[in-house]
Design a protein around this motif. Sequence first.
Motif, PDB file in Angstrom:
ATOM      1  N   UNK A   1       0.853  -1.175   0.000  1.00 49.52           N
ATOM      2  CA  UNK A   1       0.000   0.000   0.000  1.00 49.52           C
ATOM      3  C   UNK A   1       0.899   1.238   0.000  1.00 49.52           C
ATOM      4  N   UNK A   2       0.470   2.276  -0.716  1.00 47.99           N
ATOM      5  CA  UNK A   2       1.221   3.527  -0.815  1.00 47.99           C
ATOM      6  C   UNK A   2       1.335   4.174   0.571  1.00 47.99           C
ATOM      7  N   UNK A   3       2.465   4.861   0.837  1.00 46.91           N
ATOM      8  CA  UNK A   3       2.654   5.494   2.154  1.00 46.91           C
ATOM      9  C   UNK A   3       1.530   6.451   2.543  1.00 46.91           C
ATOM     10  N   UNK A   4       1.033   7.247   1.588  1.00 45.50           N
ATOM     11  CA  UNK A   4      -0.043   8.182   1.933  1.00 45.50           C
ATOM     12  C   UNK A   4      -1.297   7.432   2.348  1.00 45.50           C
ATOM     13  N   UNK A   5      -1.547   6.276   1.727  1.00 43.85           N
ATOM     14  CA  UNK A   5      -2.732   5.486   2.053  1.00 43.85           C
ATOM     15  C   UNK A   5      -2.591   4.844   3.438  1.00 43.85           C
ATOM     16  N   UNK A   6      -1.370   4.456   3.787  1.00 43.67           N
ATOM     17  CA  UNK A   6      -1.128   3.920   5.136  1.00 43.67           C
ATOM     18  C   UNK A   6      -1.408   4.985   6.180  1.00 43.67           C
ATOM     19  N   UNK A   7      -0.930   6.224   5.932  1.00 44.71           N
ATOM     20  CA  UNK A   7      -1.186   7.331   6.869  1.00 44.71           C
ATOM     21  C   UNK A   7      -2.680   7.614   6.973  1.00 44.71           C
ATOM     22  N   UNK A   8      -3.350   7.630   5.830  1.00 48.64           N
ATOM     23  CA  UNK A   8      -4.790   7.872   5.788  1.00 48.64           C
ATOM     24  C   UNK A   8      -5.528   6.792   6.583  1.00 48.64           C
ATOM     25  N   UNK A   9      -5.174   5.546   6.339  1.00 46.99           N
ATOM     26  CA  UNK A   9      -5.786   4.410   7.037  1.00 46.99           C
ATOM     27  C   UNK A   9      -5.607   4.537   8.542  1.00 46.99           C
ATOM     28  N   UNK A  10      -4.388   4.870   8.966  1.00 47.43           N
ATOM     29  CA  UNK A  10      -4.091   4.995  10.393  1.00 47.43           C
ATOM     30  C   UNK A  10      -4.827   6.175  11.015  1.00 47.43           C
ATOM     31  N   UNK A  11      -4.789   7.323  10.350  1.00 47.54           N
ATOM     32  CA  UNK A  11      -5.400   8.538  10.912  1.00 47.54           C
ATOM     33  C   UNK A  11      -6.907   8.387  11.111  1.00 47.54           C
ATOM     34  N   UNK A  12      -7.576   7.784  10.129  1.00 45.91           N
ATOM     35  CA  UNK A  12      -9.032   7.708  10.187  1.00 45.91           C
ATOM     36  C   UNK A  12      -9.546   6.314  10.546  1.00 45.91           C
ATOM     37  N   UNK A  13      -8.648   5.428  10.983  1.00 45.39           N
ATOM     38  CA  UNK A  13      -9.002   4.072  11.433  1.00 45.39           C
ATOM     39  C   UNK A  13      -9.833   3.312  10.403  1.00 45.39           C
TER      40      UNK A  13
END
Length: 191
Positions: free
Chosen positions: A1-13
């Motif tokens: 998964x792209x790094x931005x998508x990992x951050x998005x996933x983590x931030x918004x659960x």
Amino acid sequence: MAPFLEKFSRKYSLPETSCERLLGRMERLAFRKGECVVREGERNYNLYVVSRGIWLGHYLHDGIDVSLWFAGEGEAIFSTRSYVADLPSQISIEAMCDAELYAISKADLEAFFAESVEAANFGRRLFEELFLDLENWLLAGGAPRAEERYRALMEENPELLRVVPLKHIASYLWITPQSLSRIRARLNRKK
């Protein structure tokens, strides 16, 4: 998964599989430094996820450019007035460097939310995070020392100094550019 998508996933659960499903419904858009995804006075019904770059939400008040927020990789951005209230935006959302977003219309996002409880909960968490960010910004504005607010901002977003003009950082911190220069000089002397 792209790094931005990992951050998005983590931030918004949001689980990775749901993030990828959502991304599959989104359109990739590229912007040059200084371009806006929405301008003050326009309507825009999309939600965007930042995949690259730094974005600034700002508006003009009596000829003064007021910076409201910065958003980076993995964060959601949109004009609240347009998206929620169907009114012209009161802010401009501008790329601070060459940047990339993924966009989804309000109708398509609501269809995504309706697909499952997991997706609906993501929608709730998304807006909860945005309210929390707003409250933190308001509370930070009342912090006793601008130096504390500057240090906290740089700890959270050190990349801002590389791409955001200091006048926007000063405005976001509710201080003048001259005050910010003095703070930065004082901190550099302490190093």
